[in-house]
Write a protein that holds these residues in place. Structure first.
Motif, short mmCIF file in Angstrom:
data_model
loop_
_atom_site.label_atom_id
_atom_site.label_comp_id
_atom_site.label_asym_id
_atom_site.label_seq_id
_atom_site.Cartn_x
_atom_site.Cartn_y
_atom_site.Cartn_z
N TYR A 138 9.39 11.01 -0.10
CA TYR A 138 9.79 9.67 -0.52
C TYR A 138 9.38 9.45 -1.96
N VAL A 139 10.23 8.76 -2.71
CA VAL A 139 9.96 8.48 -4.11
C VAL A 139 10.43 7.07 -4.42
N ALA A 145 -0.63 4.38 -23.70
CA ALA A 145 -0.03 4.26 -22.37
C ALA A 145 -0.60 5.36 -21.48
N LEU A 146 -0.72 5.08 -20.18
CA LEU A 146 -1.30 6.03 -19.24
C LEU A 146 -0.39 6.20 -18.04
N ASP A 147 -0.22 7.45 -17.62
CA ASP A 147 0.49 7.75 -16.38
C ASP A 147 -0.39 8.67 -15.55
N VAL A 148 -0.59 8.34 -14.28
CA VAL A 148 -1.42 9.12 -13.36
C VAL A 148 -0.51 9.67 -12.28
N ARG A 149 -0.58 10.98 -12.05
CA ARG A 149 0.31 11.63 -11.09
C ARG A 149 -0.43 12.70 -10.30
N HIS A 150 0.05 12.93 -9.07
CA HIS A 150 -0.42 14.06 -8.29
C HIS A 150 0.05 15.36 -8.93
N GLY A 151 -0.67 16.45 -8.62
CA GLY A 151 -0.23 17.77 -9.04
C GLY A 151 -0.79 18.22 -10.37
N SER A 152 -0.50 19.45 -10.71
CA SER A 152 -1.01 20.03 -11.95
C SER A 152 -0.11 19.67 -13.13
N ALA A 153 -0.63 19.90 -14.32
CA ALA A 153 0.12 19.63 -15.55
C ALA A 153 0.33 20.94 -16.28
N PRO A 154 1.56 21.25 -16.70
CA PRO A 154 1.83 22.55 -17.33
C PRO A 154 1.16 22.73 -18.69
N LEU A 183 0.83 -1.20 0.00
CA LEU A 183 0.00 0.00 0.00
C LEU A 183 0.87 1.26 0.00
N ILE A 184 2.03 1.21 0.60
CA ILE A 184 2.97 2.32 0.50
C ILE A 184 3.41 2.48 -0.95
N VAL A 185 3.71 1.37 -1.62
CA VAL A 185 4.04 1.43 -3.04
C VAL A 185 2.88 2.02 -3.83
N ARG A 186 1.66 1.59 -3.53
CA ARG A 186 0.46 2.13 -4.20
C ARG A 186 0.43 3.66 -4.12
N GLU A 187 0.71 4.21 -2.94
CA GLU A 187 0.69 5.65 -2.77
C GLU A 187 1.80 6.33 -3.58
N LEU A 188 2.99 5.75 -3.60
CA LEU A 188 4.14 6.37 -4.26
C LEU A 188 4.09 6.23 -5.78
N LEU A 189 3.27 5.33 -6.29
CA LEU A 189 3.12 5.21 -7.74
C LEU A 189 2.48 6.45 -8.35
N LEU A 190 1.86 7.29 -7.52
CA LEU A 190 1.25 8.53 -7.98
C LEU A 190 2.19 9.71 -7.87
N GLY A 191 3.44 9.46 -7.43
CA GLY A 191 4.42 10.53 -7.34
C GLY A 191 5.00 10.65 -5.95
N PRO A 192 5.98 11.54 -5.76
CA PRO A 192 6.62 11.71 -4.45
C PRO A 192 5.60 12.09 -3.37
N ARG A 193 5.82 11.54 -2.17
CA ARG A 193 4.90 11.84 -1.06
C ARG A 193 5.72 12.12 0.20
N ARG A 194 5.30 13.12 0.93
CA ARG A 194 5.91 13.41 2.22
C ARG A 194 5.44 12.38 3.25
N TYR A 195 6.17 12.33 4.35
CA TYR A 195 5.77 11.40 5.42
C TYR A 195 4.33 11.65 5.85
N THR A 196 3.97 12.93 6.01
CA THR A 196 2.60 13.26 6.44
C THR A 196 1.57 12.85 5.38
N ASP A 197 1.94 12.95 4.09
CA ASP A 197 1.03 12.51 3.02
C ASP A 197 0.79 11.01 3.11
N LEU A 198 1.85 10.25 3.35
CA LEU A 198 1.73 8.80 3.46
C LEU A 198 0.88 8.41 4.67
#
Length: 328
Positions: free
Chosen positions: A79-80, A154-163, A25-40
């Motif tokens: 963490y990434v 192909a699909l990539d899903v990430r946190h944050g905005s896209a430029p 489940l930690i891997v699941r969270e990080l697959l969407l991009g870097p996460r801080r300890y508090t985010d995890l």
């Protein structure tokens, strides 16, 4: 010392590393991009701080993740996943797809987060629907911002905005789910003020066509009535012979339940009337159906109205898979 299966086998070796509770489940969270300890910690309700710290240490030692520094304005440690950790993406996606086959409604006490829905989107993605498409779509839902990049199947899903997003859609969780379920069209949602759209409507329609539900997933049933009918649980309706009425944003329809079967029909329930009736908005209905909003919370907040026999209303919730915070 960590436990080991002590077997000279690649599968056993892999489970030595990722088979412990919370690791995948930690891997699941990080697959969407870097996460801080508090985010995890926020994305893993139920994990204790000592357990999370120990799992992160062990995963870092195994080479699955590493710490990095987020760029300004965050400028904080996060963490990434490493290349070895990213290689687990197909495993997590396949596990998600396998879990989707287990079905069943949310259980009492189950929690729900938007992050988890994003992993389902990636696992349910159909490459054949995106051949030749190279676009990025940004969504702002329930205070969260994320983007989906499609690159020729192909699909990539990430946190944050896209430029350079082809479109940006802002909506509440219920409307986002309604779009994905093909219950409401993007143009209709924009016209009704349910969605704020930046960019072209054709791009938004492509995003829903690629990422949303398709006929095989819904038995060909789209629209509000079809979505409610698709949530029917025959096993919860054994011995039940009642009629329920739904009033959703001005649309009225009813369901006749007869010992494990259901018939959905447009219009009010015939005389002598429904055994129970539910009135709410489309967004709330979708949140109830997904387990994101327990029945009691919706009642307390006044976001739904229930009429008729209270016991029949509870049976109505069970029959259509609405999660309750407690069950008798």
């Amino acid at each position: 010392m960590a436990r080991s299966y002590d077997q000279f086998c690649p599968a056993a070796r892999a489970l030595d590393v990722v088979g412990g509770r919370w690791t995948l489940l930690i891997v699941r969270e990080l697959l969407l991009g870097p996460r801080r300890y508090t985010d995890l910690a926020a994305g893993l309700p139920g994990i204790g701080p000592n357990v999370l710290a120990e799992r992160l240490r062990a995963m870092r030692e195994a080479g699955i993740l590493e710490q990095t520094k987020l760029p300004p304005p965050a400028a904080t440690s996060a963490y990434v996943l490493t290349e070895l950790g990213e290689a687990m993406r197909p495993l997590v996606d396949e596990l998600t797809r396998w879990g989707m086959r287990l079905g069943g409604p949310p259980r009492p006490g189950d929690t729900f987060q938007l992050n988890w829905l994003l992993n389902v989107l990636r696992a349910a993605f159909r490459p054949e629907a995106a051949r030749g498409v190279r676009e990025t779509y940004e969504f702002r839902v329930a205070g969260e911002t994320f983007h989906l990049r499609v690159d020729d199947g192909a699909l990539d899903v990430r946190h944050g905005s896209a430029p350079e997003a082809a479109c940006v859609l802002t909506a509440d969780l219920g409307t986002f789910m309604a779009l994905g379920a093909r219950i409401v069209e993007v143009a209709d949602a924009v016209e009704r003020g349910l969605v704020a759209l930046e960019g072209g409507l054709p791009a938004a329609d492509r995003a829903v066509a690629i990422l949303g539900a398709h006929p095989e997933a819904t038995g060909g049933r789209h629209g509000i009535i079809g979505a409610v009918g698709a949530s029917f649980r025959p096993e919860a309706a054994r011995g039940v012979r009642e009629t329920y009425e739904f009033r959703i944003d001005g649309l009225v329809f009813h369901a006749r339940v007869a010992d494990g079967t259901v018939a959905m029909e447009l219009g009010p329930a015939p005389a002598p009337g429904p055994d129970a009736a539910l009135a709410t908005g489309l967004g709330v209905l979708l949140e109830l159906g997904a387990g994101a909003l327990p029945l009691e919370d919706a009642l307390i907040a006044g976001s739904i109205e229930v009429e008729g026999d209270p016991e029949a209303a509870l049976r109505m919730a069970d029959v259509f898979g609405v999660v309750r915070t407690s069950q008798s």
